[in-house]
Enzyme design. Structure first.
Site, short mmCIF file in Angstrom:
data_model
loop_
_atom_site.label_atom_id
_atom_site.label_comp_id
_atom_site.label_asym_id
_atom_site.label_seq_id
_atom_site.Cartn_x
_atom_site.Cartn_y
_atom_site.Cartn_z
N VAL A 73 7.06 -3.65 14.45
CA VAL A 73 5.86 -2.95 13.99
C VAL A 73 6.33 -1.95 12.95
O VAL A 73 7.32 -1.25 13.15
CB VAL A 73 5.14 -2.24 15.15
N GLU A 105 16.92 -10.04 23.91
CA GLU A 105 17.97 -9.04 23.81
C GLU A 105 17.38 -7.84 23.10
O GLU A 105 16.58 -7.99 22.19
CB GLU A 105 19.18 -9.54 23.00
N ASN A 110 17.54 1.41 21.98
CA ASN A 110 16.13 1.32 21.62
C ASN A 110 15.26 1.57 22.86
O ASN A 110 14.67 0.67 23.44
CB ASN A 110 15.83 -0.05 20.99
N TYR A 117 9.08 -3.26 27.17
CA TYR A 117 9.41 -4.49 27.88
C TYR A 117 9.33 -4.28 29.39
O TYR A 117 8.79 -5.14 30.11
CB TYR A 117 10.79 -5.01 27.47
#
Length: 150
Positions: A73, A105, A110, A117
């Site tokens: 994004v 992965e 991050n 997730y």
């Protein structure tokens, strides 16, 4: 905010995809990688708000598994739920192609992506040491998986 719209990515879209990719990542994918994904028939999608392209994603699907390869994004559109909408779209496409499990992965640094997730049902199942190029060396990837339900 209006609901995002999606359309398949084609070869002619790669320049606009690269603009977002280069703005979002220190080590972006290359033109060749995106072209290979499009030509290989992967699930390559663009996300729009109105007429503005705000993201893209790539998913490969084979048999009962799929692999989320890219979810991006543009930086100025992050932190408002668009990543979740793009992820939801790609996972739906994976289910439509017969996948029961999705893998990915993610850079261990991050945290925003990892949180997205995990909220979506992914769990860490492993680690790939030195998987990603990073400023000053390499960075580990967390390997995550999620079971897809109808």
């Amino acid at each position: 905010m209006s609901e995002p719209q999606f359309r398949p990515m084609g070869e002619a879209d790669v320049d606009s995809v690269l603009r977002i990719e280069f703005a979002a990542f220190s080590h972006p994918w290359t033109r060749g990688i995106f072209l290979d994904c499009v030509k290989s028939g992967y699930e390559c999608w663009l996300m729009f708000l109105g007429d503005q392209q705000v993201g893209h994603g790539v998913l490969s699907a084979a048999g009962d598994e799929c692999h989320l390869l890219n979810l991006t994004v543009k930086p100025e559109s992050q932190s408002n739920g668009l990543g979740g909408k793009l992820l939801e779209h790609l996972l739906r496409r994976g289910r439509e192609r017969g996948a029961e499990t999705v893998f990915l992965e993610v850079r261990e640094s991050n945290r925003a992506a990892i949180h997205l997730y995990e909220r979506t049902g992914f769990n860490e199942i492993g680690r790939r040491r030195g998987y990603y190029p990073a400023v000053g060396g390499r960075e580990d990837a967390l390997v995550m998986a999620c079971t897809l339900f109808d």
